[in-house]
Design a protein around this motif. Structure first.
Motif, PDB file in Angstrom:
ATOM      1  N   HIS A 242       0.847  -1.187   0.000  1.00 36.02           N
ATOM      2  CA  HIS A 242       0.000   0.000   0.000  1.00 36.02           C
ATOM      3  C   HIS A 242       0.886   1.242   0.000  1.00 36.02           C
ATOM      4  N   TRP A 243       0.400   2.315  -0.624  1.00 34.45           N
ATOM      5  CA  TRP A 243       1.112   3.579  -0.512  1.00 34.45           C
ATOM      6  C   TRP A 243       1.212   3.990   0.956  1.00 34.45           C
ATOM      7  N   MET A 244       2.331   4.586   1.302  1.00 37.81           N
ATOM      8  CA  MET A 244       2.582   5.135   2.637  1.00 37.81           C
ATOM      9  C   MET A 244       2.848   4.061   3.683  1.00 37.81           C
ATOM     10  N   LYS A 245       3.033   2.798   3.243  1.00 33.23           N
ATOM     11  CA  LYS A 245       3.344   1.701   4.156  1.00 33.23           C
ATOM     12  C   LYS A 245       4.682   1.091   3.756  1.00 33.23           C
ATOM     13  N   VAL A 295      -9.019   2.206   7.795  1.00 32.96           N
ATOM     14  CA  VAL A 295      -9.022   3.317   6.860  1.00 32.96           C
ATOM     15  C   VAL A 295      -8.797   2.779   5.443  1.00 32.96           C
ATOM     16  N   TYR A 296      -9.065   3.624   4.495  1.00 37.22           N
ATOM     17  CA  TYR A 296      -8.835   3.309   3.090  1.00 37.22           C
ATOM     18  C   TYR A 296      -7.339   3.236   2.822  1.00 37.22           C
ATOM     19  N   GLU A 297      -6.886   2.143   2.146  1.00 33.61           N
ATOM     20  CA  GLU A 297      -5.470   1.926   1.864  1.00 33.61           C
ATOM     21  C   GLU A 297      -5.291   1.547   0.397  1.00 33.61           C
ATOM     22  N   PRO A 546       5.926   3.088  -0.722  1.00 32.47           N
ATOM     23  CA  PRO A 546       7.332   2.665  -0.753  1.00 32.47           C
ATOM     24  C   PRO A 546       7.952   2.596  -2.155  1.00 32.47           C
ATOM     25  N   GLN A 547       7.131   2.413  -3.184  1.00 38.09           N
ATOM     26  CA  GLN A 547       7.664   2.179  -4.523  1.00 38.09           C
ATOM     27  C   GLN A 547       8.423   3.404  -5.033  1.00 38.09           C
ATOM     28  N   LYS A 548       9.639   3.182  -5.552  1.00 38.22           N
ATOM     29  CA  LYS A 548      10.480   4.272  -6.021  1.00 38.22           C
ATOM     30  C   LYS A 548      10.638   4.298  -7.544  1.00 38.22           C
ATOM     31  N   THR A 549      10.399   3.178  -8.218  1.00 42.43           N
ATOM     32  CA  THR A 549      10.549   3.116  -9.674  1.00 42.43           C
ATOM     33  C   THR A 549       9.311   2.474 -10.284  1.00 42.43           C
ATOM     34  N   LEU A 550       9.052   2.821 -11.546  1.00 41.23           N
ATOM     35  CA  LEU A 550       7.983   2.196 -12.325  1.00 41.23           C
ATOM     36  C   LEU A 550       8.606   1.282 -13.371  1.00 41.23           C
TER      37      LEU A 550
END
Length: 587
Positions: A242-245, A295-297, A546-550
């Motif tokens: 999840h974003w922010m985790k 909460v929404y994740e 956490p993701q830094k690259t696509l």
């Protein structure tokens, strides 16, 4: 004819005992050019079966309009699996979960306010039946009973975690049978009393899903099905983000220990996932628990899942560890892997052009006027963004601006100036001062992915209730749907280097490629947005990680000039992106 049958507590194939060793690979998360590579690697690991969900929303993106081409070419994927020498398990449930947008359900279902999901609601069943009228005839020639590789189909997915409508399950079962499905049908659920009571049918093969405690999970299954084969339909050998985790991983030794218990018990298994792939475009899902603190994740773009084959197709240490333990229980031959897919660093690319969202509204959207700020679905919009504009009278100093039930993240502008962000998981009001003469209020809302699991599936997007200053609701809105399904109308201009912008902008860059190879886009210094390569929507980025690259697969590149478009919602420290040869999924 090759037909999977249940013979007491074992599976048989052509009267010979068989233990299914399956891995999940989703065709809709992988560019078609790489399907064979991933399937060959599954076979080389010693597995005999591939499993895939079928995502309704990619096959019927608009009601009555069907797509089975490109990344949606399910038939070609199954045929490729057969050519590789794999059996196929297909899970064509209306709902799939899968951390996929709306759990695979098409967003257009939400245009029907009275429709009830995943039950014997006549309206919902009408939509499912119309879909199955198109889908199932594509699968029947591929059944093992017709000489194809498909040995089993799932009726519904983890239904006991949602409901207990057995008549609904029976409708789906009969719908498959009446359309010609005559292979093994099954259900898959959590290993609990409530799940196995609510999600199964008495005369349909039942499986359980788990990530730990195989012995306990199978013990619970045996309470309900003492005379059937044991199968884990989803062995969660990794995890999603999840974003922010923090980035999610699963210890390889733990996975190996669980595999030894499963195979040692003679049970069958499906690895979820064996190769995860990517949530391209706007197709990531989201989670929302049912507890008071839930909460929404939203889920990130990568679906690497820390499984045996990485997002970009690389064989991982987990792959070799799993293969080694499997070799203790059955003869799997030599590991014959295809050549590794090359990666390349194309270096730093400078963005040279941009255009603001606000000045592009006339070409990107056809505005509509409503008294209230209606959600996307009422306007026939599925994904992307939506902009709400109104004029507020003044003076009104020190007021609180409330966005009631904003789904999911809103940028707020007053007379063109950015004044703050309101997020679904942190819906605090914004303090505003409205000057004498009033002000123009613009609210840009991002749909960050519909919920894919649990009791809150009916997840409308945009502002779903209302906007108010203090206790006073604001009425009279001009609404701009922004699905961003085409960016061809954008009129880019050279970047003005005089200052850092703090409004949503589209940026464009080009770069040259002599030989296409897999690469990874790094957006250090950028904040939040989306990336397109040669018109293909790669997905979302966000500096909160956490993701830094696509991941950018080579088939999306072309020899010669390539175009990247970035929709940045906030700002960037430097008009540069990098194309690197390794992934960075964070920590």
């Amino acid at each position: 004819m090759t037909n999977l049958k249940i013979s007491g507590t074992h599976f048989t194939m052509n009267n010979n005992p068989i233990q299914l060793v399956s891995g999940a690979i989703h065709y809709f998360r992988i560019v078609p050019e790489y399907w064979r590579d991933r399937l060959v690697k599954l076979k080389a690991c010693g597995f005999n079966t591939v499993e895939t969900y079928v995502a309704w929303n990619i096959h019927e993106p608009e009601e009555g309009s069907f797509c089975f081409e490109g990344m949606a070419d399910l038939v070609r994927f199954i045929e490729t699996a057969a050519e590789v020498g794999l059996y196929v398990i297909v899970r064509p449930s209306p709902y799939i979960c899968a951390e996929w947008e709306f759990g695979g359900l098409p967003a257009w279902l939400l245009r029907y306010p009275d429709l009830r999901l995943r039950c014997l609601d006549p309206l919902f069943l009408t939509k499912v039946d119309a879909y199955y009228d198109v889908l199932i005839p594509k699968l029947t020639p591929l059944l093992s009973t017709n000489g194809g590789p498909v040995i089993a189909l799932q009726i519904e997915n983890e239904y006991g975690s949602y409901g207990n409508d057995n008549l609904y399950l029976e409708h789906l079962r009969q719908g498959m049978i009446s359309r010609g499905i005559d292979v093994l049908l099954f259900t898959s659920d959590g290993a609990s009393d409530s799940c196995l009571q609510g999600g199964t049918l008495p005369d349909v093969f039942a499986t359980v899903n788990f990530g730990t405690d195989p012995e306990g999970s199978f013990r619970k299954l045996k309470e309900y099905r003492p005379n059937e084969p044991l199968m884990c339909a989803e062995l969660w050998n990794g995890g999603f983000d999840h974003w922010m985790k923090p980035h999610s991983t699963r210890d390889t030794e733990e996975v190996v220990e669980i595999c030894e218990q499963i195979w040692g018990a003679g049970a069958s298994v499906n690895f979820y996932m064996f190769h995860g792939g990517t949530n391209f475009g706007f197709y990531n899902g989201a989670n929302h628990g049912a507890g008071a603190e839930a909460v929404y994740e939203p889920t990130v773009t990568s679906y690497d899942y820390d499984c045996p084959i990485s997002e970009s197709g690389e064989v991982t240490p987990k792959y070799h560890a799993v293969r080694n333990v499997l070799a203790k229980f059955m003869d799997i031959g030599d590991c014959q892997l295809p050549e590794p897919i090359p990666t390349q660093s194309y270096g730093a690319i400078r963005v040279t052009e941009k255009v603001s969202l606000m000045e592009s509204l006339g070409t990107l959207s056809s505005p509509v006027v409503y008294p209230c700020p209606e959600p996307m679905e009422k306007l026939g919009q599925k994904y992307g963004f939506i902009l709400y504009s109104t004029t507020v009278s003044g003076p009104r100093m020190g007021e609180e601006l409330h966005l009631q039930e904003v789904h999911d993240r809103a940028l707020v502008f007053l007379d063109g100036e950015f004044i703050g962000t309101v997020e679904r998981w942190n819906p605090a009001p914004l303090k505003v001062d409205i000057p004498v003469g009033g002000a123009k209020l613009d609210i840009l809302v991002e749909n960050m992915g519909r919920i894919n699991f649990g009791p809150y599936l009916k997840d409308y997007k945009g502002i779903t209730e209302g906007v108010r200053l203090g206790y006073q609701y604001l009425f009279g809105w001009t609404i701009y749907p922004l699905p961003l399904d085409s960016l061809n109308s954008l009129k880019f201009k050279p970047i003005d280097k005089t200052g850092k912008s703090n409004e949503p902008n589209f940026y464009k860059a080009t770069f040259e490629v002599e030989t296409a190879a897999d690469t990874f886009i790094r957006l250090d210094g950028w904040t939040k947005g989306n990336v397109w390569i040669n018109g293909f929507h790669l997905g979302r980025y966000w500096n909160r990680g956490p993701q830094k690259t696509l991941y950018l697969p080579a088939p999306l590149l072309r020899e010669g000039t390539n175009e990247i478009i970035i929709f940045e919602l906030h700002s960037t420290d430097d008009f540069v992106i990098k194309l690197e040869d390794t992934a960075d999924l964070g920590e």
